[in-house]
Design a protein around this motif. Structure first.
Motif, PDB file in Angstrom:
ATOM      1  N   SER A 100       0.835  -1.203   0.000  1.00  0.00           N
ATOM      2  CA  SER A 100       0.000   0.000   0.000  1.00  0.00           C
ATOM      3  C   SER A 100       0.870   1.254   0.000  1.00  0.00           C
ATOM      4  O   SER A 100       0.582   2.230  -0.705  1.00  0.00           O
ATOM      5  N   CYS A 124      -4.880  -0.988   1.771  1.00  0.00           N
ATOM      6  CA  CYS A 124      -5.125   0.167   2.651  1.00  0.00           C
ATOM      7  C   CYS A 124      -6.377   0.919   2.217  1.00  0.00           C
ATOM      8  O   CYS A 124      -6.552   1.249   1.033  1.00  0.00           O
ATOM      9  N   SER A 125      -7.240   1.179   3.181  1.00  0.00           N
ATOM     10  CA  SER A 125      -8.486   1.887   2.869  1.00  0.00           C
ATOM     11  C   SER A 125      -8.223   3.309   2.386  1.00  0.00           C
ATOM     12  O   SER A 125      -9.071   3.906   1.711  1.00  0.00           O
ATOM     13  N   CYS A 126      -7.046   3.833   2.711  1.00  0.00           N
ATOM     14  CA  CYS A 126      -6.728   5.197   2.290  1.00  0.00           C
ATOM     15  C   CYS A 126      -6.666   5.318   0.771  1.00  0.00           C
ATOM     16  O   CYS A 126      -6.867   6.398   0.209  1.00  0.00           O
ATOM     17  N   SER A 142     -10.629  -3.598  -0.123  1.00  0.00           N
ATOM     18  CA  SER A 142     -10.126  -2.584   0.809  1.00  0.00           C
ATOM     19  C   SER A 142     -10.120  -3.111   2.231  1.00  0.00           C
ATOM     20  O   SER A 142     -10.942  -3.948   2.619  1.00  0.00           O
ATOM     21  N   ASP A 143      -9.179  -2.590   3.012  1.00  0.00           N
ATOM     22  CA  ASP A 143      -9.120  -2.967   4.425  1.00  0.00           C
ATOM     23  C   ASP A 143     -10.393  -2.596   5.176  1.00  0.00           C
ATOM     24  O   ASP A 143     -10.668  -3.154   6.235  1.00  0.00           O
ATOM     25  N   ASP A 170       1.474   2.703   6.586  1.00  0.00           N
ATOM     26  CA  ASP A 170       0.153   3.235   6.248  1.00  0.00           C
ATOM     27  C   ASP A 170      -0.900   2.138   6.349  1.00  0.00           C
ATOM     28  O   ASP A 170      -2.013   2.354   6.841  1.00  0.00           O
ATOM     29  N   TYR A 171      -0.547   0.956   5.862  1.00  0.00           N
ATOM     30  CA  TYR A 171      -1.479  -0.174   5.879  1.00  0.00           C
ATOM     31  C   TYR A 171      -1.955  -0.467   7.304  1.00  0.00           C
ATOM     32  O   TYR A 171      -3.149  -0.544   7.582  1.00  0.00           O
ATOM     33  N   PHE A 174      -3.918   2.696   9.137  1.00  0.00           N
ATOM     34  CA  PHE A 174      -5.308   2.866   8.705  1.00  0.00           C
ATOM     35  C   PHE A 174      -6.157   1.672   9.119  1.00  0.00           C
ATOM     36  O   PHE A 174      -7.311   1.835   9.514  1.00  0.00           O
ATOM     37  N   ALA A 175      -5.609   0.466   9.037  1.00  0.00           N
ATOM     38  CA  ALA A 175      -6.376  -0.720   9.410  1.00  0.00           C
ATOM     39  C   ALA A 175      -6.727  -0.704  10.889  1.00  0.00           C
ATOM     40  O   ALA A 175      -7.870  -1.001  11.272  1.00  0.00           O
TER      41      ALA A 175
END
Length: 809
Positions: A100, A124-126, A142-143, A170-171, A174-175
């Motif tokens: 991600s 990553c949802s971002c 998405s996460d 980041d992964y 955000f998770a």
């Protein structure tokens, strides 16, 4: 990498998909490193793929499709397969990266080029933020969906106290953030949240393990990759930490490579893996096609071959060694065959990430097909124009990709407005087989396309747990049973609480109730305070001993009064009966019998009509009795006043006047009762406030003033009667009932004066019993004090029942 080359070859051989186009590709290793990834991607999008490779394991495929298209793949954590110098034109699309963080860096750098990026593993949802990453799509869910699935999972097993850890990426950030938000909806709390660095040295490992050991949580959710799990497991083994239920993020939920070293620690692990393809037809044969003759120039494929067969290829470019020095290996014979040995490379039982790559290639192919099928004037662009595959613009291709829907291997592939696929996960359980090997057993699934209550399906009976035969308990506080409520601990998470017994009159019939519910007015909690039961109904009944005794007393008093009346009537000609006004005596006996029977109106279940009868009947009957006594006392006084010379008193108080006086005194009481009934009459009342588990059905007086006026008027008549009898106390005994009347009035006062405080201080059937007792006691007092002496003479001393004896001084 091999799945991608297989998919491209498969598409190029199809006649129903892109029959007039053929696809080509370049592959670059991102090294999971942003600078390396950026350099490779910029070379690709500028049409400078780099120097051509000299023969490698896929030269056959590359040569076959060289110069046919511009599909470029950039694979994360993937070894360099090689690159064909097939074209110098810019690449219209990149498939990658797996990471991600790297994908975000590529998207920001390639933004001005408007090059689509399709990731097969970046979750990553971002990356769903289209305003920041407008040219991004992925075949990896998405996460946001994975996190919902994980929150549902921990909630399903009642794990409300969960440790959450993840690497500094980041992964993971955000998770974890999404998981904390989502899990709070299910009442799940984080026992701790800890981020550790990508490179785990001893100090951050010690800090992490101190947190794990210092917490009561037995369930740990870990968002990281395989290498981080390895470091953590080694440290956990050193500390001898056992009994942990691990929840794997999808990044390592199917990482079989962890099992050989850490199988004892990871047995029973649960995690959501991306959807697995049961089979991709022809892929296993494609993977097994590798031979020593065509892989020697690929360092990564050479490494694979030498590690698998523990031999060394002639002219090997492999410089990596595992366990043994690669230079000490014996030469390969050339007869090695991947079909003869097991290797993760040729194992197609867990086609998850490979399946995502497969779908990504087909996504681009179907988008190109839609572009090819577009008719001029009906296209999606200005003036109905269409994109042209021969002069391909990346942003045009991306438009078709965003709106492409297709089916592959029986699965419908669709994307939302963010370019994310509809999420579907397999719930994986790490199960130890009898031979000690790992079996990634599917024990459920999560499908985001279904309604929330149906989205998660778990076969709990098939799960192998880390310890014992059932799921571990991981709670901050044990559940509050029915009958108690949750009391939050100040300054603690909502999952940490005390259990407080419900207050009186309240129940809770659910586990972990936040509040107790008050029972209805006609109900009361049981001893466990988890159920409202009907309250006991209380009133003075004919069936209970006290009611039977009072009823018997009333009937006995009435019968005794009527018996005395009959005796007096039989001996009505005798002086004892005729003395002191026989007619008033008959009336008094009749009214006393009525008073006794009035007590029966107070026994039994009250009703409105009964309440409106009992109080006036009580007041009027006693008013009649006391009025008769008052008249008899006046008769005695007037009789002796009439014997004085010149006195004409008796003519003014003859029989008619005596009857009129009784009637007049009673009419006053009747008027009081009528006013009472017309203004605020008595009524039936269900008293639930006096006894907590009993409903007292009683007659409320309505107007307290009316009740006390009735009682007060009776007292006024009794006082007058007592005063008159006191005045007549010195008259001759044989003609005088004044002493008996005086004594009866004293009993009457004693009863009713005692009645008032007892009546006020009791409730329920005891108040009624006190009232009946006062009626019976005062009535018996009048009956015995006035008529027992006369009955004694009539029955036992008849010789005294003569005029001669009555006239004697």
């Amino acid at each position: 990498m091999q799945t991608m080359t297989f998919a491209i070859r498969e598409i190029n051989q199809r006649s129903d998909l892109l029959p007039e186009l053929r696809l080509g590709f370049h592959i670059r290793d991102s090294c999971d490193d942003v600078p390396v990834s950026l350099k490779a991607s910029l070379l690709l999008v500028n049409g400078q793929p780099g120097p051509p490779a000299t023969g490698n394991g896929s030269l056959e495929a590359v040569g076959e499709i060289s110069g046919k298209g511009d599909l470029i793949s950039l694979g994360s954590r993937s070894p360099v397969l090689g690159c064909a110098d097939v074209t110098r034109s810019p690449s219209p699309v990149i498939i990658g990266d797996a990471s991600s963080g790297v994908s975000m860096a590529l998207l920001r750098s390639l933004g001005p080029f408007q090059i689509p990026l399709v990731s097969y593993f970046a979750s990553c949802s971002c990356l769903s933020e289209q305003t920041e990453f407008p040219m991004f799509m992925r075949t990896m869910p998405s996460d946001a969906f994975q996190v919902r699935a994980l929150a549902r999972l921990v909630s399903h097993f009642g794990w409300t106290w969960v440790g959450v850890i993840g690497q500094e990426s980041d992964y993971a950030r955000f998770a974890i953030q999404l998981f904390l938000q989502e899990s709070s909806l299910y009442g799940v709390c984080a026992a701790y949240v800890h981020h550790y660095p990508l490179v785990l040295s001893q100090q951050p490992l010690d800090k992490l393990l101190d947190i794990i050991q210092g917490s009561s949580s037995k369930v740990i959710l870990n968002f990281c990759g395989e290498s981080e799990v390895q470091s953590i497991m080694r440290a956990i083994r050193q500390r001898n930490i056992t009994g942990i239920q691990w929840i794997a993020g999808e990044a390592w939920a199917t990482a079989k490579s962890l099992w050989e070293e850490f199988g004892d620690l990871l047995s029973g692990t649960l995690g959501f893996g991306i959807r697995r393809a049961e089979v991709i037809p022809g892929l296993k044969q494609h993977l097994s096609r590798l031979r020593p003759s065509n892989i020697q120039d690929s360092a990564f494929l050479t490494e694979l071959w030498e590690e698998t067969f523990n031999c060394r290829l002639n002219g090997s470019v492999n410089t990596h060694s595992h366990m043994v020095n690669h230079l000490d290996r014996k030469p390969c014979s050339g007869m090695e065959d991947l079909n003869d040995v097991y290797s993760a490379f040729s194992d197609v039982s867990q086609l998850r990430v490979s399946y995502n790559v497969y779908k990504a290639v087909y996504l681009v192919a179907h988008a190109l097909q839609r572009m090819s099928d577009c008719e001029a004037g009906q296209g999606p662009f200005v003036n109905g124009t269409c994109g042209k595959p021969q002069s391909l613009e990346p942003w045009q291709l991306f438009h078709y990709m965003k709106n492409t829907k297709f089916s592959i291997l029986g699965e419908k592939v669709d994307f939302d407005h963010n370019g994310d696929p509809i999420a579907s996960y397999d719930l994986i359980n790490w199960r130890r087989e009898q031979d000690g090997s790992l079996r990634l057993l599917k024990v459920g699934f999560y499908d985001a396309s279904l309604s929330p209550e149906l989205s998660l399906v778990v076969n709990a009976s098939a799960i192998q747990w880390p310890v014992g035969q059932q799921a571990v308990r991981s709670v901050c506080s044990e559940s509050c049973p029915p009958g108690k409520r949750v009391a939050r601990r100040k300054g603690k998470p909502v999952c940490c609480f005390d259990c407080v017994t419900c207050a009186e009159g309240e129940v809770s019939n659910n586990t972990d109730s936040l509040d107790c519910t008050r029972c209805p007015e006609d109900m009361w909690p049981n001893d466990m305070r988890n159920l409202c039961l009907p309250k006991n109904v209380e009133f003075l009944s004919y069936k209970e001993p006290m009611g039977v005794v009072l009823c018997a007393g009333s009937v006995l008093g009435a019968c005794t009064s009527l018996l005395v009346l009959a005796m007096f009537y039989k001996h009505r000609a005798t002086p004892v009966v005729r003395a002191n006004n026989m007619e008033l005596s008959f009336f008094l006996l009749l009214f006393l019998a009525t008073c006794f029977l009035i007590g029966l109106l107070f026994i039994g279940e009250p009703s409105d009509w009964l309440c409106r009868i009992r109080y006036p009947a009580f007041g009027i009957s006693f008013a009649l009795c006391i009025s008769c006594l008052l008249a008899k006392t006046l008769v005695v006084l007037m009789a002796f006043r009439a014997t004085l010379p010149g006195s004409g008193v008796m003519k003014w108080f003859g029989p008619n006047q005596q009857r009129a006086s009784v009637l007049l005194c009673t009419v006053v009481q009747g008027l009081i009762c009528i006013i009472w009934l017309l203004t605020y009459p008595p009524f039936t009342n269900s008293n639930t406030g006096y006894l907590r588990n009993t409903i007292i059905i009683e007659c409320a007086t309505g107007s307290e003033v009316g009740f006390w006026c009735v009682l007060g008027y009776i007292g006024l008549l009794a006082c007058l009667c007592f005063f008159m009898a006191f005045l007549a106390r010195e008259l001759p005994d044989n003609f005088n009932e004044a002493k008996f009347i005086t004594f009866s009035m004293l009993i009457f006062f004693a009863v009713w004066i005692t009645f008032i405080p007892v009546y006020v201080s009791t409730a329920g059937k005891y108040t009624v019993a006190v009232h009946i007792f006062a009626i019976l006691a005062s009535a018996y007092g009048l009956l015995f004090c006035i008529f027992v002496p006369k009955c004694y003479i009539i029955i036992l001393k008849p010789e005294k029942n003569s005029k001669k004896n009555m006239m004697r001084k």
